[in-house]
Design a protein around this motif. Structure first.
Motif, short mmCIF file in Angstrom:
data_model
loop_
_atom_site.label_atom_id
_atom_site.label_comp_id
_atom_site.label_asym_id
_atom_site.label_seq_id
_atom_site.Cartn_x
_atom_site.Cartn_y
_atom_site.Cartn_z
N LYS A 1 0.84 -1.21 0.00
CA LYS A 1 0.00 0.00 0.00
C LYS A 1 0.87 1.25 0.00
CE LYS A 1 -3.96 -1.66 2.61
NZ LYS A 1 -4.70 -1.47 3.86
N THR A 2 1.88 1.27 0.84
CA THR A 2 2.77 2.43 0.95
C THR A 2 3.42 2.74 -0.39
OG1 THR A 2 3.20 2.02 3.29
CG2 THR A 2 4.85 3.30 2.11
N LEU A 3 3.81 1.70 -1.11
CA LEU A 3 4.46 1.88 -2.41
C LEU A 3 3.47 1.98 -3.57
CD1 LEU A 3 7.40 -0.60 -1.86
CD2 LEU A 3 7.57 1.90 -2.07
N SER A 4 2.17 1.92 -3.27
CA SER A 4 1.13 1.96 -4.32
C SER A 4 1.47 0.96 -5.43
CB SER A 4 1.00 3.37 -4.90
OG SER A 4 0.74 4.31 -3.88
N ALA A 5 1.66 -0.30 -5.03
CA ALA A 5 2.13 -1.33 -5.95
C ALA A 5 1.24 -1.54 -7.16
CB ALA A 5 2.31 -2.65 -5.19
N ARG B 1 5.21 8.05 1.46
CA ARG B 1 5.03 8.45 2.86
C ARG B 1 5.31 7.22 3.73
NH1 ARG B 1 -0.54 10.75 5.42
NH2 ARG B 1 0.28 11.12 7.50
N PRO B 2 6.37 7.27 4.54
CA PRO B 2 6.71 6.10 5.36
C PRO B 2 5.53 5.65 6.23
CG PRO B 2 8.48 7.69 5.42
CD PRO B 2 7.32 8.36 4.74
N TYR B 3 5.37 4.36 6.33
CA TYR B 3 4.27 3.77 7.11
C TYR B 3 4.38 4.19 8.57
CZ TYR B 3 1.23 0.43 9.36
OH TYR B 3 0.24 -0.13 10.13
N SER B 4 3.24 4.51 9.18
CA SER B 4 3.22 4.83 10.61
C SER B 4 1.93 4.29 11.22
CB SER B 4 3.33 6.33 10.84
OG SER B 4 2.17 7.00 10.41
N VAL C 1 8.02 3.88 10.30
CA VAL C 1 9.21 3.43 9.59
C VAL C 1 10.09 4.65 9.35
CG1 VAL C 1 10.05 2.42 7.42
CG2 VAL C 1 7.99 1.50 8.51
N VAL C 2 11.38 4.49 9.59
CA VAL C 2 12.33 5.56 9.34
C VAL C 2 12.33 5.89 7.85
CG1 VAL C 2 14.81 6.15 9.40
CG2 VAL C 2 13.77 4.94 11.32
N ASP C 3 12.40 7.17 7.53
CA ASP C 3 12.31 7.63 6.14
C ASP C 3 13.38 6.98 5.25
OD1 ASP C 3 11.55 9.03 3.88
OD2 ASP C 3 12.34 10.96 4.57
#
Length: 180
Positions: free
Chosen positions: A87-91, A155-158, A166-168
């Motif tokens: 999801k974060t990477l919009s795969a 946007r790093p997962y939080s 997640v660290v940037d």
């Protein structure tokens, strides 16, 4: 002139290492994510490599391990971490990550590659050093590079309202063996 050298996951490994930060960081896991499907092509001019293109399939991400955390990373947590990464990477919208370089210069037992990295539809200049070790019947290639997610619109997962995230900057590790 030699034909382009083709590499894929049967020749080596491509991994992403993440870290966590924030007040609740000790609850999170430092993930090692395997990119199970990737391929690379190395172009040659005589005996010297002059260009490389590597493409990684985002949907092939597998959570290999999770270190730290209050409890060991369970199977369901592993599946959730993979889902969150996709999801974060919009795969679905950005199914691949690519690195291309046509500027390779010898550097300290290997090569310095300068090129372009594309993640999440964003293109940025990127450079890295590849160590090359002669193994007699082939060469061992190794590289490690830091990538800041926000440079690529990721946007790093939080979670927990940002108290654990997640660290940037993530670390990309590559290793492969090329046969002569």
């Amino acid at each position: 002139m030699p034909a382009p050298c083709q590499l894929d996951a049967s020749d080596g490994d491509l991994r992403i290492r993440t870290d966590v930060t924030g007040p609740a960081a000790r609850m999170g896991h430092h993930l090692t994510i395997l990119v199970a499907t990737w391929h690379a092509s190395v172009g040659w001019d005589g005996d010297e490599p002059v260009a490389v293109e590597l493409t990684a399939d985002v949907d092939s991400l597998q959570i290999e391990r999770g270190d730290g955390g209050v409890t060991p990373l369970s199977g369901p947590e592993r599946a959730l971490a993979r889902t969150n990464a996709l999801k974060t990477l919009s795969a679905q919208r950005y199914p691949t990550v690519t690195f291309t370089s046509d500027r390779m210069t010898p550097a300290g037992g290997g090569y310095h590659l300068a090129g372009e990295l594309e993640i999440h539809g964003h293109h940025r200049a990127h450079s890295l050093d590849v160590a090359v070790t002669d193994k007699g019947d082939g060469w061992r290639l190794e590289a490690r590079s830091a990538v800041r997610q926000t440079d690529f619109g990721v946007r790093p997962y939080s979670m927990f309202m940002g108290s654990m995230k997640v660290v940037d900057t993530v670390t990309i590790e590559f290793s492969a063996t090329v046969r002569r």
